[in-house]
Design a protein around this motif. Sequence first.
Motif, PDB file in Angstrom:
ATOM      1  N   PHE A   1     -13.952  13.026  46.339  1.00  0.00           N
ATOM      2  CA  PHE A   1     -14.650  12.595  47.552  1.00  0.00           C
ATOM      3  C   PHE A   1     -14.300  13.459  48.764  1.00  0.00           C
ATOM      4  O   PHE A   1     -14.928  13.345  49.797  1.00  0.00           O
ATOM      5  CB  PHE A   1     -14.327  11.133  47.865  1.00  0.00           C
ATOM      6  CG  PHE A   1     -15.010  10.159  46.958  1.00  0.00           C
ATOM      7  CD1 PHE A   1     -16.215   9.574  47.309  1.00  0.00           C
ATOM      8  CD2 PHE A   1     -14.454   9.820  45.730  1.00  0.00           C
ATOM      9  CE1 PHE A   1     -16.859   8.674  46.475  1.00  0.00           C
ATOM     10  CE2 PHE A   1     -15.075   8.928  44.879  1.00  0.00           C
ATOM     11  CZ  PHE A   1     -16.283   8.353  45.253  1.00  0.00           C
ATOM     12  N   LYS A   2     -13.281  14.321  48.635  1.00  0.00           N
ATOM     13  CA  LYS A   2     -12.802  15.084  49.782  1.00  0.00           C
ATOM     14  C   LYS A   2     -13.900  15.886  50.465  1.00  0.00           C
ATOM     15  O   LYS A   2     -14.056  15.829  51.681  1.00  0.00           O
ATOM     16  CB  LYS A   2     -11.654  16.013  49.392  1.00  0.00           C
ATOM     17  CG  LYS A   2     -11.106  16.746  50.597  1.00  0.00           C
ATOM     18  CD  LYS A   2      -9.861  17.519  50.301  1.00  0.00           C
ATOM     19  CE  LYS A   2      -9.340  18.094  51.612  1.00  0.00           C
ATOM     20  NZ  LYS A   2      -8.032  18.685  51.453  1.00  0.00           N
ATOM     21  N   ASN A   3     -14.666  16.642  49.711  1.00  0.00           N
ATOM     22  CA  ASN A   3     -15.704  17.498  50.296  1.00  0.00           C
ATOM     23  C   ASN A   3     -17.104  16.948  50.062  1.00  0.00           C
ATOM     24  O   ASN A   3     -18.080  17.679  50.199  1.00  0.00           O
ATOM     25  CB  ASN A   3     -15.595  18.913  49.712  1.00  0.00           C
ATOM     26  CG  ASN A   3     -14.267  19.540  50.066  1.00  0.00           C
ATOM     27  OD1 ASN A   3     -13.799  19.465  51.200  1.00  0.00           O
ATOM     28  ND2 ASN A   3     -13.616  20.135  49.078  1.00  0.00           N
ATOM     29  N   LEU A   4     -17.206  15.685  49.729  1.00  0.00           N
ATOM     30  CA  LEU A   4     -18.490  15.064  49.428  1.00  0.00           C
ATOM     31  C   LEU A   4     -19.082  14.408  50.672  1.00  0.00           C
ATOM     32  O   LEU A   4     -18.391  13.683  51.383  1.00  0.00           O
ATOM     33  CB  LEU A   4     -18.298  14.010  48.337  1.00  0.00           C
ATOM     34  CG  LEU A   4     -19.550  13.399  47.732  1.00  0.00           C
ATOM     35  CD1 LEU A   4     -20.318  14.454  46.941  1.00  0.00           C
ATOM     36  CD2 LEU A   4     -19.161  12.251  46.804  1.00  0.00           C
ATOM     37  N   GLY A   5     -20.339  14.664  50.927  1.00  0.00           N
ATOM     38  CA  GLY A   5     -21.051  13.984  52.009  1.00  0.00           C
ATOM     39  C   GLY A   5     -20.637  14.415  53.397  1.00  0.00           C
ATOM     40  O   GLY A   5     -19.702  15.182  53.584  1.00  0.00           O
ATOM     41  N   LYS A   6     -21.365  13.897  54.363  1.00  0.00           N
ATOM     42  CA  LYS A   6     -21.121  14.154  55.784  1.00  0.00           C
ATOM     43  C   LYS A   6     -20.308  12.990  56.350  1.00  0.00           C
ATOM     44  O   LYS A   6     -20.656  11.823  56.155  1.00  0.00           O
ATOM     45  CB  LYS A   6     -22.460  14.266  56.512  1.00  0.00           C
ATOM     46  CG  LYS A   6     -22.353  14.427  58.007  1.00  0.00           C
ATOM     47  CD  LYS A   6     -23.730  14.302  58.663  1.00  0.00           C
ATOM     48  CE  LYS A   6     -23.558  13.494  59.910  1.00  0.00           C
ATOM     49  NZ  LYS A   6     -24.576  12.562  60.232  1.00  0.00           N
ATOM     50  N   ALA A   7     -19.219  13.322  57.034  1.00  0.00           N
ATOM     51  CA  ALA A   7     -18.393  12.280  57.651  1.00  0.00           C
ATOM     52  C   ALA A   7     -19.189  11.548  58.724  1.00  0.00           C
ATOM     53  O   ALA A   7     -19.830  12.161  59.580  1.00  0.00           O
ATOM     54  CB  ALA A   7     -17.136  12.895  58.255  1.00  0.00           C
ATOM     55  N   LEU A   8     -19.157  10.227  58.647  1.00  0.00           N
ATOM     56  CA  LEU A   8     -19.867   9.392  59.610  1.00  0.00           C
ATOM     57  C   LEU A   8     -18.957   9.009  60.770  1.00  0.00           C
ATOM     58  O   LEU A   8     -17.744   8.865  60.586  1.00  0.00           O
ATOM     59  CB  LEU A   8     -20.368   8.121  58.923  1.00  0.00           C
ATOM     60  CG  LEU A   8     -21.304   8.303  57.731  1.00  0.00           C
ATOM     61  CD1 LEU A   8     -21.535   6.967  57.030  1.00  0.00           C
ATOM     62  CD2 LEU A   8     -22.621   8.912  58.180  1.00  0.00           C
ATOM     63  N   LYS A   9     -19.549   8.809  61.922  1.00  0.00           N
ATOM     64  CA  LYS A   9     -18.809   8.273  63.064  1.00  0.00           C
ATOM     65  C   LYS A   9     -18.612   6.774  62.802  1.00  0.00           C
ATOM     66  O   LYS A   9     -19.457   6.139  62.154  1.00  0.00           O
ATOM     67  CB  LYS A   9     -19.607   8.458  64.346  1.00  0.00           C
ATOM     68  CG  LYS A   9     -19.845   9.898  64.716  1.00  0.00           C
ATOM     69  CD  LYS A   9     -20.753   9.978  65.929  1.00  0.00           C
ATOM     70  CE  LYS A   9     -21.158  11.421  66.173  1.00  0.00           C
ATOM     71  NZ  LYS A   9     -22.215  11.526  67.169  1.00  0.00           N
ATOM     72  N   PRO A  10     -17.548   6.179  63.321  1.00  0.00           N
ATOM     73  CA  PRO A  10     -17.340   4.741  63.106  1.00  0.00           C
ATOM     74  C   PRO A  10     -18.552   3.883  63.500  1.00  0.00           C
ATOM     75  O   PRO A  10     -18.845   2.903  62.813  1.00  0.00           O
ATOM     76  CB  PRO A  10     -16.115   4.425  63.970  1.00  0.00           C
ATOM     77  CG  PRO A  10     -15.342   5.712  63.940  1.00  0.00           C
ATOM     78  CD  PRO A  10     -16.401   6.793  63.995  1.00  0.00           C
ATOM     79  N   SER A  11     -19.267   4.267  64.532  1.00  0.00           N
ATOM     80  CA  SER A  11     -20.447   3.505  64.955  1.00  0.00           C
ATOM     81  C   SER A  11     -21.589   3.597  63.940  1.00  0.00           C
ATOM     82  O   SER A  11     -22.533   2.813  63.991  1.00  0.00           O
ATOM     83  CB  SER A  11     -20.937   3.986  66.321  1.00  0.00           C
ATOM     84  OG  SER A  11     -21.325   5.350  66.247  1.00  0.00           O
ATOM     85  N   GLU A  12     -21.491   4.538  62.999  1.00  0.00           N
ATOM     86  CA  GLU A  12     -22.529   4.731  61.982  1.00  0.00           C
ATOM     87  C   GLU A  12     -22.202   4.061  60.649  1.00  0.00           C
ATOM     88  O   GLU A  12     -23.025   4.071  59.745  1.00  0.00           O
ATOM     89  CB  GLU A  12     -22.747   6.236  61.736  1.00  0.00           C
ATOM     90  CG  GLU A  12     -23.210   6.997  62.947  1.00  0.00           C
ATOM     91  CD  GLU A  12     -23.231   8.514  62.734  1.00  0.00           C
ATOM     92  OE1 GLU A  12     -24.145   9.155  63.273  1.00  0.00           O
ATOM     93  OE2 GLU A  12     -22.334   9.048  62.037  1.00  0.00           O
ATOM     94  N   PHE A  13     -21.011   3.491  60.506  1.00  0.00           N
ATOM     95  CA  PHE A  13     -20.620   2.863  59.246  1.00  0.00           C
ATOM     96  C   PHE A  13     -21.599   1.738  58.912  1.00  0.00           C
ATOM     97  O   PHE A  13     -21.971   0.941  59.780  1.00  0.00           O
ATOM     98  CB  PHE A  13     -19.221   2.252  59.313  1.00  0.00           C
ATOM     99  CG  PHE A  13     -18.095   3.225  59.492  1.00  0.00           C
ATOM    100  CD1 PHE A  13     -18.296   4.596  59.619  1.00  0.00           C
ATOM    101  CD2 PHE A  13     -16.798   2.762  59.560  1.00  0.00           C
ATOM    102  CE1 PHE A  13     -17.237   5.472  59.788  1.00  0.00           C
ATOM    103  CE2 PHE A  13     -15.721   3.618  59.732  1.00  0.00           C
ATOM    104  CZ  PHE A  13     -15.945   4.974  59.847  1.00  0.00           C
TER     105      PHE A  13
END
Length: 172
Positions: free
Chosen positions: A93-105
């Motif tokens: 999961f380390k390099n998977l997907g785009k990191a979301l901002k907490p407000s986007e969870f």
Amino acid sequence: MKVLQHTFLLLIAIGLLSCKDEVKPASATKIPVETTTPEMAKRDDIIAFAKLYMGTAYCYASSNPKKGFDCSGFVNFVYNHFGIELPRSSSGFKNLGKALKPSEFKVGDVLVFYGYRDKNSIGHVGIVCEANGMQSKFIHASSGKEMAVTISELGSAQYTARFYKCISPFEI
């Protein structure tokens, strides 16, 4: 029609769990039927399915409900049930997907954490079941004192300190 679909999904899940030698869920949860979008319906279904396995024992390197789950085995098992392929190892999961901002969870997103002892590598994953930024709750197979599938708070010191990122499995 949606009520029938959700009821059918719940009945299938309960039927599959009642097979001999399988770990039975602590209790079946009611699947939410009111949703606003098809994606949210799927997200709600994922959480309802995951909650069926609350209390299932922790078992290192397992994605088998008969034996138990490790963290990535649980996430992999839940999403595979819905036809979504995710890594079997938490390190995947380390390099998977785009990191979301907490407000986007959102419910159904995957939280990725550093290891308990090794702060330089990924060592834990869970599924957001109540989205509220850094105060979200998540369902996961815990190797901690619970040693089972449980719900924890991202805002607790042990998880906030290890938090790496949150990703959407729908945007991979």
